[in-house]
Design a protein around this motif. Structure first.
Motif, PDB file in Angstrom:
ATOM      1  N   ARG A 123      26.588 -11.210 -42.511  1.00  0.00           N
ATOM      2  CA  ARG A 123      25.409 -10.596 -41.882  1.00  0.00           C
ATOM      3  C   ARG A 123      25.531 -10.601 -40.356  1.00  0.00           C
ATOM      4  N   GLU A 124      26.028 -11.694 -39.806  1.00  0.00           N
ATOM      5  CA  GLU A 124      26.173 -11.793 -38.350  1.00  0.00           C
ATOM      6  C   GLU A 124      27.171 -10.760 -37.825  1.00  0.00           C
ATOM      7  N   ILE A 125      28.296 -10.635 -38.503  1.00  0.00           N
ATOM      8  CA  ILE A 125      29.316  -9.671 -38.065  1.00  0.00           C
ATOM      9  C   ILE A 125      28.792  -8.244 -38.220  1.00  0.00           C
ATOM     10  N   VAL A 126      28.218  -7.932 -39.382  1.00  0.00           N
ATOM     11  CA  VAL A 126      27.685  -6.583 -39.617  1.00  0.00           C
ATOM     12  C   VAL A 126      26.602  -6.268 -38.586  1.00  0.00           C
ATOM     13  N   GLY A 127      25.771  -7.256 -38.264  1.00  0.00           N
ATOM     14  CA  GLY A 127      24.707  -7.054 -37.277  1.00  0.00           C
ATOM     15  C   GLY A 127      25.212  -6.778 -35.878  1.00  0.00           C
ATOM     16  N   SER A 128      26.447  -7.180 -35.588  1.00  0.00           N
ATOM     17  CA  SER A 128      27.003  -6.944 -34.253  1.00  0.00           C
ATOM     18  C   SER A 128      27.730  -5.602 -34.140  1.00  0.00           C
ATOM     19  N   LEU A 129      27.871  -4.902 -35.261  1.00  0.00           N
ATOM     20  CA  LEU A 129      28.582  -3.617 -35.282  1.00  0.00           C
ATOM     21  C   LEU A 129      27.590  -2.468 -35.352  1.00  0.00           C
ATOM     22  N   PRO A 130      28.041  -1.269 -34.949  1.00  0.00           N
ATOM     23  CA  PRO A 130      27.164  -0.096 -35.104  1.00  0.00           C
ATOM     24  C   PRO A 130      26.817   0.120 -36.576  1.00  0.00           C
ATOM     25  N   TYR A 131      25.679   0.743 -36.819  1.00  0.00           N
ATOM     26  CA  TYR A 131      25.243   1.064 -38.179  1.00  0.00           C
ATOM     27  C   TYR A 131      26.303   1.912 -38.870  1.00  0.00           C
ATOM     28  N   SER A 132      26.568   1.589 -40.120  1.00  0.00           N
ATOM     29  CA  SER A 132      27.473   2.377 -40.944  1.00  0.00           C
ATOM     30  C   SER A 132      26.676   2.978 -42.090  1.00  0.00           C
ATOM     31  N   PRO A 133      26.669   4.311 -42.222  1.00  0.00           N
ATOM     32  CA  PRO A 133      25.905   4.930 -43.315  1.00  0.00           C
ATOM     33  C   PRO A 133      26.532   4.687 -44.677  1.00  0.00           C
ATOM     34  N   MET A 134      27.771   4.217 -44.695  1.00  0.00           N
ATOM     35  CA  MET A 134      28.426   3.969 -45.970  1.00  0.00           C
ATOM     36  C   MET A 134      29.099   2.611 -45.916  1.00  0.00           C
ATOM     37  N   GLN A 135      28.783   1.779 -46.902  1.00  0.00           N
ATOM     38  CA  GLN A 135      29.345   0.441 -46.991  1.00  0.00           C
ATOM     39  C   GLN A 135      29.765   0.164 -48.423  1.00  0.00           C
ATOM     40  N   LYS A 136      30.745  -0.715 -48.560  1.00  0.00           N
ATOM     41  CA  LYS A 136      31.187  -1.137 -49.889  1.00  0.00           C
ATOM     42  C   LYS A 136      31.247  -2.654 -49.885  1.00  0.00           C
ATOM     43  N   SER A 137      30.473  -3.265 -50.752  1.00  0.00           N
ATOM     44  CA  SER A 137      30.520  -4.721 -50.894  1.00  0.00           C
ATOM     45  C   SER A 137      31.559  -5.080 -51.936  1.00  0.00           C
ATOM     46  N   GLY A 138      32.265  -6.169 -51.671  1.00  0.00           N
ATOM     47  CA  GLY A 138      33.279  -6.610 -52.612  1.00  0.00           C
ATOM     48  C   GLY A 138      33.154  -8.085 -52.886  1.00  0.00           C
ATOM     49  N   HIS A 139      34.153  -8.608 -53.549  1.00  0.00           N
ATOM     50  CA  HIS A 139      34.175 -10.032 -53.882  1.00  0.00           C
ATOM     51  C   HIS A 139      34.125 -10.883 -52.614  1.00  0.00           C
ATOM     52  N   LYS A 140      34.851 -10.446 -51.603  1.00  0.00           N
ATOM     53  CA  LYS A 140      34.916 -11.168 -50.334  1.00  0.00           C
ATOM     54  C   LYS A 140      34.471 -10.250 -49.204  1.00  0.00           C
ATOM     55  N   GLY A 141      33.197 -10.241 -48.882  1.00  0.00           N
ATOM     56  CA  GLY A 141      32.746  -9.508 -47.714  1.00  0.00           C
ATOM     57  C   GLY A 141      32.344  -8.085 -47.985  1.00  0.00           C
ATOM     58  N   VAL A 142      32.562  -7.256 -46.972  1.00  0.00           N
ATOM     59  CA  VAL A 142      32.076  -5.882 -47.005  1.00  0.00           C
ATOM     60  C   VAL A 142      33.033  -4.999 -46.193  1.00  0.00           C
ATOM     61  N   THR A 143      33.074  -3.731 -46.547  1.00  0.00           N
ATOM     62  CA  THR A 143      33.827  -2.745 -45.783  1.00  0.00           C
ATOM     63  C   THR A 143      32.836  -1.715 -45.258  1.00  0.00           C
ATOM     64  N   LEU A 144      32.914  -1.450 -43.966  1.00  0.00           N
ATOM     65  CA  LEU A 144      32.060  -0.464 -43.314  1.00  0.00           C
ATOM     66  C   LEU A 144      32.904   0.754 -42.979  1.00  0.00           C
ATOM     67  N   PHE A 145      32.432   1.941 -43.309  1.00  0.00           N
ATOM     68  CA  PHE A 145      33.155   3.177 -43.043  1.00  0.00           C
ATOM     69  C   PHE A 145      32.489   3.919 -41.899  1.00  0.00           C
ATOM     70  N   TYR A 146      33.314   4.469 -41.013  1.00  0.00           N
ATOM     71  CA  TYR A 146      32.817   5.186 -39.835  1.00  0.00           C
ATOM     72  C   TYR A 146      33.580   6.485 -39.648  1.00  0.00           C
ATOM     73  N   ARG A 147      32.906   7.412 -38.953  1.00  0.00           N
ATOM     74  CA  ARG A 147      33.562   8.615 -38.449  1.00  0.00           C
ATOM     75  C   ARG A 147      33.794   8.356 -36.961  1.00  0.00           C
ATOM     76  N   ALA A 148      35.048   8.380 -36.557  1.00  0.00           N
ATOM     77  CA  ALA A 148      35.392   8.114 -35.162  1.00  0.00           C
ATOM     78  C   ALA A 148      36.058   9.351 -34.574  1.00  0.00           C
ATOM     79  N   PRO A 149      35.860   9.596 -33.271  1.00  0.00           N
ATOM     80  CA  PRO A 149      36.525  10.749 -32.655  1.00  0.00           C
ATOM     81  C   PRO A 149      38.033  10.663 -32.853  1.00  0.00           C
ATOM     82  N   LYS A 150      38.639  11.827 -33.100  1.00  0.00           N
ATOM     83  CA  LYS A 150      40.099  11.861 -33.224  1.00  0.00           C
ATOM     84  C   LYS A 150      40.706  11.456 -31.893  1.00  0.00           C
ATOM     85  N   THR A 151      41.827  10.764 -31.986  1.00  0.00           N
ATOM     86  CA  THR A 151      42.500  10.360 -30.757  1.00  0.00           C
ATOM     87  C   THR A 151      43.715  11.203 -30.512  1.00  0.00           C
TER      88      THR A 151
END
Length: 124
Positions: free
Chosen positions: A96-124
């Protein structure tokens, strides 16, 4: 959007989630049940990073019993690419602390160990 929604027992996670994710512009592939690797019969899967998958192929992939769904990272949606932040901890307070320090992610996947947050980032 959460990939952890309750699924009808007759649908694999891939069958249930793929149509909505594809409609939203994500590139998806089937994943081995209870694994994090592409379905064993899926050859040259990185090509799907930049290739729209045909409805015939989606139908064929949907026949894989219990197939999970993978989002191909680095794929593009418009002028953005898909990235993920994987938080591997079994401590829910730490998660919760780590997720709270990151920008909002409209899509998340919870797993056995933690969570994965998906983002759209500008192409580099």
């Amino acid at each position: 959007m959460s990939l952890n929604a309750a699924l009808p027992s007759s649908l694999s996670p891939f069958q249930a989630a793929a149509p909505d994710l594809i409609e939203a512009g994500y590139r998806v592939i089937p994943i081995e049940p209870r694994e994090k690797r592409p379905y064993h019969k899926l050859q040259r899967w990185p090509r799907y990073k930049d290739q729209v998958v045909s409805s015939d192929l989606i139908e064929a992939w949907s026949s894989v019993p219990e197939a999970n769904i993978g989002i191909v990272l680095g794929s593009t949606i418009g002028d953005h690419q898909i990235i993920a932040v994987d938080i591997d901890t079994e401590d829910p307070d730490e998660t919760r602390e780590i997720v709270g320090s990151l920008p909002y992610s409209p899509m998340q996947k919870s797993g056995h160990k933690g969570v994965t947050l998906f983002y759209r980032a500008p192409k580099t």
